[in-house]
Scaffold this motif. Structure first.
Motif, short mmCIF file in Angstrom:
data_model
loop_
_atom_site.label_atom_id
_atom_site.label_comp_id
_atom_site.label_asym_id
_atom_site.label_seq_id
_atom_site.Cartn_x
_atom_site.Cartn_y
_atom_site.Cartn_z
N ASP A 74 25.18 -44.66 -33.55
CA ASP A 74 26.05 -43.76 -32.98
C ASP A 74 24.72 -42.80 -32.50
OD1 ASP A 74 28.03 -45.54 -32.00
OD2 ASP A 74 29.20 -43.83 -33.59
N ARG A 75 24.35 -42.38 -33.25
CA ARG A 75 23.10 -41.31 -33.14
C ARG A 75 21.97 -41.02 -32.63
NH1 ARG A 75 23.78 -35.83 -36.87
NH2 ARG A 75 21.86 -34.90 -35.04
N TRP A 76 21.82 -42.90 -33.41
CA TRP A 76 20.27 -42.85 -33.21
C TRP A 76 20.33 -43.23 -31.69
CZ3 TRP A 76 15.62 -42.47 -33.39
CH2 TRP A 76 14.46 -43.30 -33.32
N ALA A 77 21.24 -44.77 -31.43
CA ALA A 77 21.03 -44.87 -30.28
C ALA A 77 21.58 -43.73 -29.07
CB ALA A 77 23.15 -45.41 -29.35
N SER A 78 21.94 -42.23 -29.05
CA SER A 78 21.60 -41.50 -28.05
C SER A 78 20.17 -40.91 -28.43
CB SER A 78 22.78 -40.53 -28.62
OG SER A 78 22.89 -38.96 -27.43
N ALA A 79 19.99 -40.93 -29.80
CA ALA A 79 18.82 -40.30 -29.78
C ALA A 79 17.10 -41.06 -29.31
CB ALA A 79 18.37 -40.38 -31.29
N GLU A 80 17.47 -42.62 -29.73
CA GLU A 80 16.60 -43.02 -28.56
C GLU A 80 16.43 -42.71 -27.60
OE1 GLU A 80 15.47 -46.89 -30.43
OE2 GLU A 80 17.46 -47.21 -29.78
N LEU A 81 17.11 -42.42 -26.67
CA LEU A 81 17.05 -42.41 -24.95
C LEU A 81 17.34 -40.94 -24.80
CD1 LEU A 81 21.13 -43.64 -24.46
CD2 LEU A 81 18.93 -44.30 -23.63
N SER A 82 16.88 -40.48 -25.96
CA SER A 82 17.26 -39.01 -25.31
C SER A 82 14.75 -38.95 -25.80
CB SER A 82 17.10 -37.79 -26.41
OG SER A 82 18.12 -37.28 -26.59
N ILE A 83 14.22 -39.28 -26.50
CA ILE A 83 13.43 -39.56 -27.43
C ILE A 83 12.07 -40.21 -25.45
CG2 ILE A 83 11.31 -41.07 -28.30
CD1 ILE A 83 13.31 -40.02 -31.01
N THR A 84 12.91 -41.84 -24.86
CA THR A 84 12.10 -42.41 -24.23
C THR A 84 12.59 -41.10 -22.61
OG1 THR A 84 13.39 -44.13 -24.47
CG2 THR A 84 12.49 -44.15 -22.85
N LEU A 85 14.07 -40.16 -23.03
CA LEU A 85 13.81 -39.35 -21.78
C LEU A 85 13.02 -38.20 -21.67
CD1 LEU A 85 15.72 -38.65 -18.84
CD2 LEU A 85 17.10 -37.57 -20.39
N ALA A 111 13.76 -39.05 -10.48
CA ALA A 111 14.28 -40.10 -9.31
C ALA A 111 15.51 -40.85 -10.65
CB ALA A 111 13.88 -40.93 -8.18
N GLY A 112 16.67 -41.86 -10.00
CA GLY A 112 17.30 -42.19 -10.80
C GLY A 112 17.66 -41.91 -12.01
N ALA A 113 18.25 -43.13 -12.51
CA ALA A 113 18.20 -42.93 -14.36
C ALA A 113 17.60 -42.56 -15.22
CB ALA A 113 19.35 -43.99 -15.03
N ALA A 114 16.36 -43.17 -14.87
CA ALA A 114 15.66 -41.57 -15.94
C ALA A 114 15.22 -40.24 -15.15
CB ALA A 114 14.19 -41.84 -14.78
N GLY A 115 16.47 -40.09 -14.69
CA GLY A 115 16.08 -38.57 -14.82
C GLY A 115 17.41 -37.98 -15.52
N GLN A 116 17.90 -38.51 -15.99
CA GLN A 116 19.61 -38.31 -16.74
C GLN A 116 19.06 -38.45 -18.02
OE1 GLN A 116 21.41 -37.03 -14.39
NE2 GLN A 116 20.46 -37.60 -13.49
N ARG A 117 19.77 -36.90 -18.18
CA ARG A 117 20.20 -37.37 -20.44
C ARG A 117 20.86 -38.26 -20.16
NH1 ARG A 117 21.26 -31.14 -21.63
NH2 ARG A 117 21.56 -31.16 -20.21
N PRO A 118 21.44 -38.75 -21.61
CA PRO A 118 22.96 -39.40 -22.16
C PRO A 118 23.86 -39.21 -21.67
CG PRO A 118 20.77 -39.66 -24.18
CD PRO A 118 20.84 -38.40 -23.34
N ALA A 119 24.94 -39.77 -21.04
CA ALA A 119 25.93 -39.89 -20.21
C ALA A 119 26.87 -38.67 -21.12
CB ALA A 119 26.57 -40.77 -19.24
N SER A 120 26.73 -38.85 -22.34
CA SER A 120 27.71 -37.81 -23.05
C SER A 120 27.05 -36.07 -23.36
CB SER A 120 27.42 -38.25 -24.95
OG SER A 120 25.99 -38.16 -25.10
N LEU A 121 26.30 -36.19 -22.75
CA LEU A 121 25.07 -34.58 -22.41
C LEU A 121 26.18 -34.43 -21.33
CD1 LEU A 121 22.62 -35.12 -24.90
CD2 LEU A 121 24.46 -34.32 -25.63
N THR A 122 24.86 -35.16 -20.20
CA THR A 122 25.50 -34.14 -18.70
C THR A 122 26.82 -35.02 -18.17
OG1 THR A 122 24.29 -36.61 -18.43
CG2 THR A 122 23.31 -34.76 -18.76
N GLY A 123 27.37 -36.23 -18.72
CA GLY A 123 28.08 -36.41 -17.26
C GLY A 123 28.07 -37.02 -16.25
#
Length: 425
Positions: A47-58, A103-115
Motif C-alpha cells: 500500500d505504501r509503495w503504491a502511494s510512494a510511486e505516485l509521489s515519485i512520479t509527481l 494542470a489535471g491529475a498530474a498536479g495532484q498528490r495522492p488522494a489520501s494526502l490531498t482529498g
C-alpha cells in the motif's frame, strides 16, 4: 523586485534546483527503490509503495515544471543587462507569483494526502520547492525503511538458517528427531518460523519497521528483530541440549563403568550387612536388629537399559537416564552403608565395652593391684558376659560398670566414715 533582488532570487533558486536534482537522481538510483520496483509486495508495504510511486512520479512532474519556470526566468533576465520596469514586473511574477500551473491529475498528490483531485493547481516556485521537499521526504522515508529491513533481517535469517541446518544434522546424528525428542520438535518449529519470517520480511518489510518516536528525518527508526531474536534464542537452547547429548555420547562408557562400580559397592555393603545381621542375632541377646533389604535389582535393570541405549546409539534417551541413575545409585550406596551401620551397632557397643573393660584392667595392673580378689571376681564376671554368646549387652554393661567402680575404689581409697572413727576412739 529590483535587479539585485532578481539576481539573488535566481541564484537561490538555481542552488535549490541543483540540490533537488541531485536528490531526485539519488532517489532514482537508490537500491531500496529498485528492489521495491521488482518485488512482489504484500500488506502495508504494498500500500505504501503504491502511494510512494505516485509521489515519485509527481516529484518528477513538479521538477520538470520547476525547471521550465526557472529556465523561463533565466531567459527573461538574460534579455537585458539592465532590465526595465516591464522586465522587472515579469521577473517578479515569475519568481514570486503563482506562475507555475500544473494542470489535471498530474498536479495532484495522492488522494489520501490531498482529498479530491483538482482540474489544475498554481504554485509559486517557493511553494513548489516546499511541495517537492515534502513528497521527497515521505518517499525517501519509505524507501530507506524498506531497504534497512532488507539489509538487516534476510541476511541474519539466512545465517541463522545455516546454523539451524548444522544443528539439525548434528541432532539427527545423535538420534534427536521430530516425534521422538522435544528438541527435535523444537527444531521443526524453528525451521517453519524462519521460513515464514523470511518470506514475510521479503514481501512486507515495513511490517518489520519501528519508526523512532519524535523523529522527522527520513529513515528514522530501526528494524523490528523480535521474532528473529526469539527464534535465535530457541535455537541456542536446542543447541545446548544437543551438546549435552553429545557429551553423553563421548563419556557414556566411563559413566556406565562408574555406575556399575557404585552399584557393586552397594551390593557388597548390603551383603556384608546381611552377614553381620546373622552374626548379631547369634551373638547378641535381646537386641532389635533391623532387616536388610535385597540387592538393588530395579537399578540393575535400569543400568541394563542404559547399556542397551548406548549400544543402539539412542543418546537422547541415554542422557536423562544416566543422570537419574547416577543420583539413585549414590542414594543406594548411602542407604546400604546406613543399613550396615545400623545392623552392626550392637557389635560396636560390645566392642566398646570390651575395650573399656581391658583398659581398666591394664590401669589396675600398672598400679600393682591385679591380684585383688574383688577385682578378679568382677573382671571374670564381666568378661564371661562379653565373650560368651549370646551376649546380653544391658547386663554386660552393668558388669563392666561394677568392675569400673571397684577399680576406682581400689585406686582411690575412700576416707573412714563416722562409724569407723567411733570404733577407733
Amino acid at each position: 523586485m529590483d535587479r539585485d533582488e532578481v539576481d539573488r532570487a535566481l541564484s537561490r533558486l538555481e542552488a535549490e534546483y541543483e540540490a533537488i536534482e541531485t536528490s531526485l537522481l539519488a532517489l532514482q538510483d537508490h537500491a531500496g527503490r529498485r528492489l521495491l520496483e521488482g518485488a512482489e509486495l504484500t500488506g502495508v508495504t504494498r500500500d505504501r509503495w503504491a502511494s510512494a510511486e505516485l509521489s515519485i512520479t509527481l516529484l518528477w512532474t513538479y521538477f520538470d515544471s520547476y525547471t521550465a519556470a526557472l529556465n523561463g526566468a533565466r531567459e527573461a533576465r538574460a534579455r537585458r543587462r539592465w532590465p526595465n520596469r516591464d522586465d522587472l514586473l515579469e521577473l517578479t511574477e515569475a519568481l514570486r507569483g503563482r506562475a507555475v500551473v500544473i494542470a489535471g491529475a498530474a498536479g495532484q498528490r495522492p488522494a489520501s494526502l490531498t482529498g479530491p483531485a483538482k482540474l489544475s493547481e498554481r504554485f509559486t516556485l517557493a511553494e513548489l520547492v516546499a511541495r517537492m521537499n515534502e513528497l521527497y521526504a515521505s518517499s525517501l522515508d519509505m524507501v530507506v525503511a524498506a531497504d534497512s529491513v532488507w539489509s538487516a533481517l534476510p541476511a541474519r535469517i539466512d545465517l541463522l538458517s545455516a546454523e539451524l541446518r548444522r544443528t539439525r544434522s548434528l541432532a539427527h546424528s545423535v538420534g534427536v528427531r521430530p516425534g521422538e525428542h522435544p528438541a527435535g520438535d523444537d527444531l521443526e518449529s524453528i525451521t517453519r518460523e524462519l521460513s515464514t519470517l523470511r518470506d514475510q520480511v521479503i514481501s512486507d518489510p515495513l511490517a518489520f519497521w519501528r519508526p523512532a518516536p519524535g523523529s522527522s528525518a527520513p529513515g528514522g527508526g530501526r528494524p523490528d528483530t523480535e521474532r528473529y531474536d526469539r527464534a535465535a534464542r530457541a535455537l541456542e537452547d536446542v543447541r545446548r541440549e544437543i551438546e549435552a547429548v553429545l557429551r553423553v555420547r563421548q563419556d557414556s562408557e566411563e559413566r556406565l563403568m562408574r555406575l556399575r562400580d557404585v552399584l557393586s559397592r552397594a551390593d557388597r555393603t548390603l551383603t556384608e550387612a546381611r552377614s553381620a545381621r546373622g552374626e548379631v542375632l547369634a551373638k547378641i541377646a535381646a537386641s532389635e536388629v533391623p532387616a536388610v533389604s535385597g540387592p538393588p535389582t530395579a537399578l540393575q535393570e535400569r543400568l541394563s537399559t542404559a547399556a542397551e541405549y548406548r549400544r543402539h546409539a539412542q543418546w537422547h534417551r541415554l542422557s536423562p537416564l544416566l543422570e537419574s541413575l547416577e543420583r539413585d545409585a549414590e542414594d543406594e550406596l548411602l542407604r546400604a552403608r546406613e543399613s550396615l551401620t545400623a545392623v552392626t551397632a550392637p557389635l560396636a557397643v560390645r566392642a566398646e565395652l570390651r575395650g573399656r573393660l581391658d583398659a581398666y584392667k591394664a590401669k589396675v595392673a600398672r598400679h600393682g593391684l591385679a591380684e585383688d580378689p574383688v577385682l578378679i571376681e568382677r573382671y571374670d564376671a564381666a568378661r564371661r558376659m562379653l565373650w560368651s554368646a549370646p551376649c546380653d549387652l544391658r547386663v554386660a554393661e552393668e558388669a563392666v560398670l561394677r568392675y569400673q567402680r571397684a577399680a576406682a575404689d581400689v585406686l582411690v581409697p575412700r576416707g573412714p566414715g563416722p562409724a569407723d572413727r567411733r570404733g577407733d576412739s
